[in-house]
Design an enzyme around this catalytic site. Structure first.
Site, PDB file in Angstrom:
ATOM      1  N   ASP A  95       0.780  -1.237   0.000  1.00  0.00           N
ATOM      2  CA  ASP A  95       0.000   0.000   0.000  1.00  0.00           C
ATOM      3  C   ASP A  95       0.809   1.282   0.000  1.00  0.00           C
ATOM      4  OD1 ASP A  95       1.117   0.011   2.505  1.00  0.00           O
ATOM      5  OD2 ASP A  95      -0.740  -0.377   3.594  1.00  0.00           O
ATOM      6  N   GLU A 117       0.058  -9.105  -1.397  1.00  0.00           N
ATOM      7  CA  GLU A 117      -0.671  -8.612  -0.212  1.00  0.00           C
ATOM      8  C   GLU A 117      -1.869  -7.766  -0.656  1.00  0.00           C
ATOM      9  OE1 GLU A 117       0.462  -5.680   3.037  1.00  0.00           O
ATOM     10  OE2 GLU A 117       1.496  -7.448   3.768  1.00  0.00           O
ATOM     11  N   GLU A 131      -2.602   4.957   2.568  1.00  0.00           N
ATOM     12  CA  GLU A 131      -2.437   3.546   2.213  1.00  0.00           C
ATOM     13  C   GLU A 131      -3.719   2.870   1.736  1.00  0.00           C
ATOM     14  OE1 GLU A 131      -1.220   4.968   4.954  1.00  0.00           O
ATOM     15  OE2 GLU A 131       0.956   4.740   4.810  1.00  0.00           O
ATOM     16  N   HIS A 204       4.795   5.686  13.383  1.00  0.00           N
ATOM     17  CA  HIS A 204       5.266   6.488  12.246  1.00  0.00           C
ATOM     18  C   HIS A 204       4.154   6.996  11.345  1.00  0.00           C
ATOM     19  CE1 HIS A 204       4.439   3.704   8.919  1.00  0.00           C
ATOM     20  NE2 HIS A 204       4.660   2.747   9.787  1.00  0.00           N
ATOM     21  N   ARG A 206       1.617   8.611   8.970  1.00  0.00           N
ATOM     22  CA  ARG A 206       1.428  10.000   8.518  1.00  0.00           C
ATOM     23  C   ARG A 206       0.235  10.680   9.170  1.00  0.00           C
ATOM     24  NH1 ARG A 206       4.437   9.660   4.117  1.00  0.00           N
ATOM     25  NH2 ARG A 206       5.000  11.593   3.072  1.00  0.00           N
ATOM     26  N   HIS A 237      11.506   5.866  13.953  1.00  0.00           N
ATOM     27  CA  HIS A 237      11.463   6.022  12.490  1.00  0.00           C
ATOM     28  C   HIS A 237      12.262   7.273  12.101  1.00  0.00           C
ATOM     29  CE1 HIS A 237       9.743   6.774   8.510  1.00  0.00           C
ATOM     30  NE2 HIS A 237       9.252   5.547   8.536  1.00  0.00           N
TER      31      HIS A 237
HETATM   32  C1  UD1 Z   1       6.185   5.091   4.202  1.00  0.00           C
HETATM   33  C2  UD1 Z   1       4.855   4.658   3.572  1.00  0.00           C
HETATM   34  C3  UD1 Z   1       4.008   3.947   4.605  1.00  0.00           C
HETATM   35  C4  UD1 Z   1       4.768   2.836   5.279  1.00  0.00           C
HETATM   36  C5  UD1 Z   1       6.086   3.360   5.815  1.00  0.00           C
HETATM   37  C6  UD1 Z   1       6.913   2.236   6.380  1.00  0.00           C
HETATM   38  C7  UD1 Z   1       3.859   6.094   1.874  1.00  0.00           C
HETATM   39  C8  UD1 Z   1       3.110   7.325   1.603  1.00  0.00           C
HETATM   40  N1  UD1 Z   1       4.139   5.841   3.146  1.00  0.00           N
HETATM   41  O1  UD1 Z   1       5.861   6.046   5.195  1.00  0.00           O
HETATM   42  O2  UD1 Z   1       2.867   3.402   3.953  1.00  0.00           O
HETATM   43  O3  UD1 Z   1       3.977   2.360   6.348  1.00  0.00           O
HETATM   44  O4  UD1 Z   1       6.822   3.960   4.767  1.00  0.00           O
HETATM   45  O5  UD1 Z   1       7.920   2.712   7.225  1.00  0.00           O
HETATM   46  O6  UD1 Z   1       4.200   5.370   0.963  1.00  0.00           O
HETATM   47  N2  UD1 Z   1      13.494   8.867   6.034  1.00  0.00           N
HETATM   48  C9  UD1 Z   1      14.874   8.853   6.046  1.00  0.00           C
HETATM   49  N3  UD1 Z   1      15.507   7.667   5.740  1.00  0.00           N
HETATM   50  C10 UD1 Z   1      14.839   6.526   5.460  1.00  0.00           C
HETATM   51  C11 UD1 Z   1      13.439   6.563   5.452  1.00  0.00           C
HETATM   52  C12 UD1 Z   1      12.775   7.752   5.733  1.00  0.00           C
HETATM   53  O7  UD1 Z   1      15.523   9.847   6.316  1.00  0.00           O
HETATM   54  O8  UD1 Z   1      15.473   5.496   5.202  1.00  0.00           O
HETATM   55  C13 UD1 Z   1      12.802  10.155   6.346  1.00  0.00           C
HETATM   56  C14 UD1 Z   1      12.885  11.166   5.183  1.00  0.00           C
HETATM   57  O9  UD1 Z   1      13.003  12.466   5.722  1.00  0.00           O
HETATM   58  C15 UD1 Z   1      11.509  11.021   4.531  1.00  0.00           C
HETATM   59  C16 UD1 Z   1      10.629  10.742   5.751  1.00  0.00           C
HETATM   60  O10 UD1 Z   1      11.413   9.917   6.593  1.00  0.00           O
HETATM   61  O11 UD1 Z   1      11.145  12.166   3.814  1.00  0.00           O
HETATM   62  C17 UD1 Z   1       9.302  10.087   5.464  1.00  0.00           C
HETATM   63  O12 UD1 Z   1       9.453   8.921   4.648  1.00  0.00           O
HETATM   64  P1  UD1 Z   1       8.210   8.437   3.726  1.00  0.00           P
HETATM   65  O13 UD1 Z   1       8.607   7.213   3.000  1.00  0.00           O
HETATM   66  O14 UD1 Z   1       7.708   9.553   2.920  1.00  0.00           O
HETATM   67  O15 UD1 Z   1       7.067   8.150   4.779  1.00  0.00           O
HETATM   68  P2  UD1 Z   1       6.934   7.001   5.857  1.00  0.00           P
HETATM   69  O16 UD1 Z   1       6.239   7.571   7.024  1.00  0.00           O
HETATM   70  O17 UD1 Z   1       8.225   6.326   6.032  1.00  0.00           O
HETATM   71  N1  UDP Z   2      11.016  -3.096  11.553  1.00  0.00           N
HETATM   72  C1  UDP Z   2      12.407  -3.172  11.506  1.00  0.00           C
HETATM   73  N2  UDP Z   2      13.148  -2.316  12.282  1.00  0.00           N
HETATM   74  C2  UDP Z   2      12.575  -1.390  13.086  1.00  0.00           C
HETATM   75  C3  UDP Z   2      11.159  -1.297  13.110  1.00  0.00           C
HETATM   76  C4  UDP Z   2      10.407  -2.159  12.316  1.00  0.00           C
HETATM   77  O1  UDP Z   2      12.954  -4.005  10.798  1.00  0.00           O
HETATM   78  O2  UDP Z   2      13.314  -0.654  13.767  1.00  0.00           O
HETATM   79  C5  UDP Z   2      10.218  -3.998  10.680  1.00  0.00           C
HETATM   80  C6  UDP Z   2       9.075  -4.739  11.329  1.00  0.00           C
HETATM   81  O3  UDP Z   2       9.485  -5.992  11.834  1.00  0.00           O
HETATM   82  C7  UDP Z   2       8.092  -4.910  10.183  1.00  0.00           C
HETATM   83  C8  UDP Z   2       8.334  -3.695   9.333  1.00  0.00           C
HETATM   84  O4  UDP Z   2       9.602  -3.174   9.718  1.00  0.00           O
HETATM   85  O5  UDP Z   2       8.435  -6.033   9.374  1.00  0.00           O
HETATM   86  C9  UDP Z   2       7.258  -2.691   9.572  1.00  0.00           C
HETATM   87  O6  UDP Z   2       7.622  -1.496   8.995  1.00  0.00           O
HETATM   88  P1  UDP Z   2       6.911  -0.131   9.305  1.00  0.00           P
HETATM   89  O7  UDP Z   2       6.292  -0.182  10.651  1.00  0.00           O
HETATM   90  O8  UDP Z   2       7.910   0.907   9.013  1.00  0.00           O
HETATM   91  O9  UDP Z   2       5.811  -0.048   8.159  1.00  0.00           O
HETATM   92  P2  UDP Z   2       4.313  -0.590   8.000  1.00  0.00           P
HETATM   93  O10 UDP Z   2       4.319  -2.053   8.207  1.00  0.00           O
HETATM   94  O11 UDP Z   2       3.478   0.176   8.965  1.00  0.00           O
HETATM   95  O12 UDP Z   2       3.971  -0.229   6.594  1.00  0.00           O
END
Ligand code: UD1
Ligand code: UDP
Length: 373
Positions: A95, A117, A131, A204, A206, A237
């Site tokens: 998603d 999924e 999502e 985490h 949004r 996160h």
């Molecule tokens: C994204 C997904 C969400 C998923 C989540 C898993 C979308 C809109 N959101 O949300 O569905 O649950 O990932 O974690 O697709 N950042 C870093 N380094 C990283 C990752 C993130 O610095 O490796 C920071 C950056 O500033 C980035 C911000 O986190 O802009 C947000 O990342 P983003 O992927 O946009 O949103 P998530 O909340 O991670």
């Molecule tokens: N996870 C990880 N390290 C962390 C936190 C989560 O490897 O510090 C793993 C967790 O076991 C799960 C996945 O990341 O498999 C979940 O990711 P996240 O919560 O970022 O996204 P979501 O599932 O909500 O999309």
């Protein structure tokens, strides 16, 4: 057959890498891995652990990226990859906006999409946001649906998707757990926790960022302060908005430790040793029932009701009083705790990736048979 997989975030990588590994066992299949790089640092260790070397990295991540940034960058950059590779089918997962934009690009180029999924629903397009929309939109585009459970298959059928295109496979996260969970795990966090009851938390989403997330954090801090035998660890996160709120509210507290995101092996094993889990994550809701760890889900809706039915998950909402009272109940009432701490895995037997690849091979055989006819 040339199969391309496109993914960009931590949870997609954890659930797609087992499929990449399975595809690579099949010499007759050419596998192309394209990561969007929606996550940068959080993606890297997963690829290393599963030994997956992407063929393409679209490298789209920007600090504080919004949904326009992600959609726009993925759409623009994946176009060339699709043109160059001309895959027979593209697999996207779940998603995220990477998955949605990749599916949209495939639609524009008339490349078939298979959705891993598929069929999870809340039917509230703002929860989880974005999502729920992404999932439904991907299912409008997809030709093949890999539903993790009968319930998700039911959702797809009720939306009029063709029965012969839906395959219940289990969730590939169980395949991943089989390779990551190790009975002999040691870590600094476990040493720090000692004999305390360890709460593992993540947050985490949004739609929670801002006041809602602050309330969630305050609730956890206040409840944890009551119990001297409780310690909380939170791998925060990397989103700066999440980090800042976590540091403000949960930083500088003796029994709460804020740490960097953990790699998936460490995280799964820490889950396995935790007393309970507090989260707004999706994937953790699937892993916890398999490990028998009670989870308080800090959300108002879940697209994963199987874990609630299994008794492992409880939706406590996001309001401060609800989160706090849910946590206090679980820390004081051993009957409630024991009921939730039963390992019941509704997500399959850890062979989802094999089933997915079998279905793809069969699909390819039929495509060719139709062409010959
Ligand atoms: C994204 C997904 C969400 C998923 C989540 C898993 C979308 C809109 N959101 O949300 O569905 O649950 O990932 O974690 O697709 N950042 C870093 N380094 C990283 C990752 C993130 O610095 O490796 C920071 C950056 O500033 C980035 C911000 O986190 O802009 C947000 O990342 P983003 O992927 O946009 O949103 P998530 O909340 O991670
Ligand atoms: N996870 C990880 N390290 C962390 C936190 C989560 O490897 O510090 C793993 C967790 O076991 C799960 C996945 O990341 O498999 C979940 O990711 P996240 O919560 O970022 O996204 P979501 O599932 O909500 O999309």
């Amino acid at each position: 057959m040339k199969v391309a997989l496109v993914f960009g975030t931590r949870p997609e990588a954890i659930k797609m890498c087992p499929i990449v590994k399975e595809l690579k066992q099949h010499k007759e299949i050419e596998t192309v891995v394209c990561v969007t790089g929606q996550h940068r640092e959080m993606l890297r260790p997963i690829l290393e652990i599963f030994q997956v070397n992407p063929d393409y990295n679209l490298d789209i991540m920007k600090e504080k990226q919004d949904l326009f940034d992600i959609t726009d960058s993925v759409l623009q950059r994946i176009k060339e990859v699709l043109k160059k590779e001309s895959p027979d089918i593209v697999l996207v997962h779940g998603d995220t906006t990477s998955a949605f934009a990749a599916a949209l690009a495939c639609f524009y180029m008339k490349v078939p999409v298979a959705h891993v999924e598929a069929g999870l629903r809340t039917y509230n397009k703002y929860s989880p946001y974005p999502e729920e929309f992404n999932r439904q939109a991907i299912d409008v585009i997809s030709e093949i649906f890999f539903a993790p459970t009968d319930l998700s298959k039911g959702n797809l059928l009720s939306e009029g998707k063709r029965k012969d295109c839906i395959h219940v496979t289990g969730n590939t996260v169980i395949d991943a757990l089989k390779t990551t969970v190790d009975g002999d795990f040691h870590s600094e966090i476990l040493d720090w926790a000692g004999n305390s009851r360890l709460i593992l938390m993540t947050a985490h989403r949004r739609e929670n960022i801002g006041k809602t997330m602050q309330e969630m954090f305050e609730a956890i801090r206040e409840a944890a302060e009551i119990y001297e035998d409780v310690k909380v660890v939170y791998p925060v996160h990397m989103n700066p908005a999440v980090k800042n709120a976590a540091e403000d509210i949960l930083g500088n507290t003796d029994r709460i430790k804020l740490i960097e995101p953990l790699d998936v092996v460490e995280f799964h094993n820490l889950m396995n040793h935790a007393y309970l889990i507090m989260t707004d994550s999706g994937g953790i809701q699937e892993e916890a029932p398999a490990l028998g760890k009670p989870v308080l889900v800090m959300r108002d809706t879940t697209e994963r009701p199987e874990g609630v039915a299994a008794g492992t998950l409880k939706l406590v909402g996001t309001k401060k009083e609800d989160v706090k009272s849910g946590l206090i109940e679980l820390l004081t009432d051993t009957c409630v705790y024991q009921k939730m701490a039963q390992a019941k895995n509704p997500y399959g037997d850890g062979h989802a990736s094999e089933r997915i690849v079998q279905v793809l091979c069969e699909w390819w055989r039929k495509q060719n048979a139709e062409e010959i006819c």
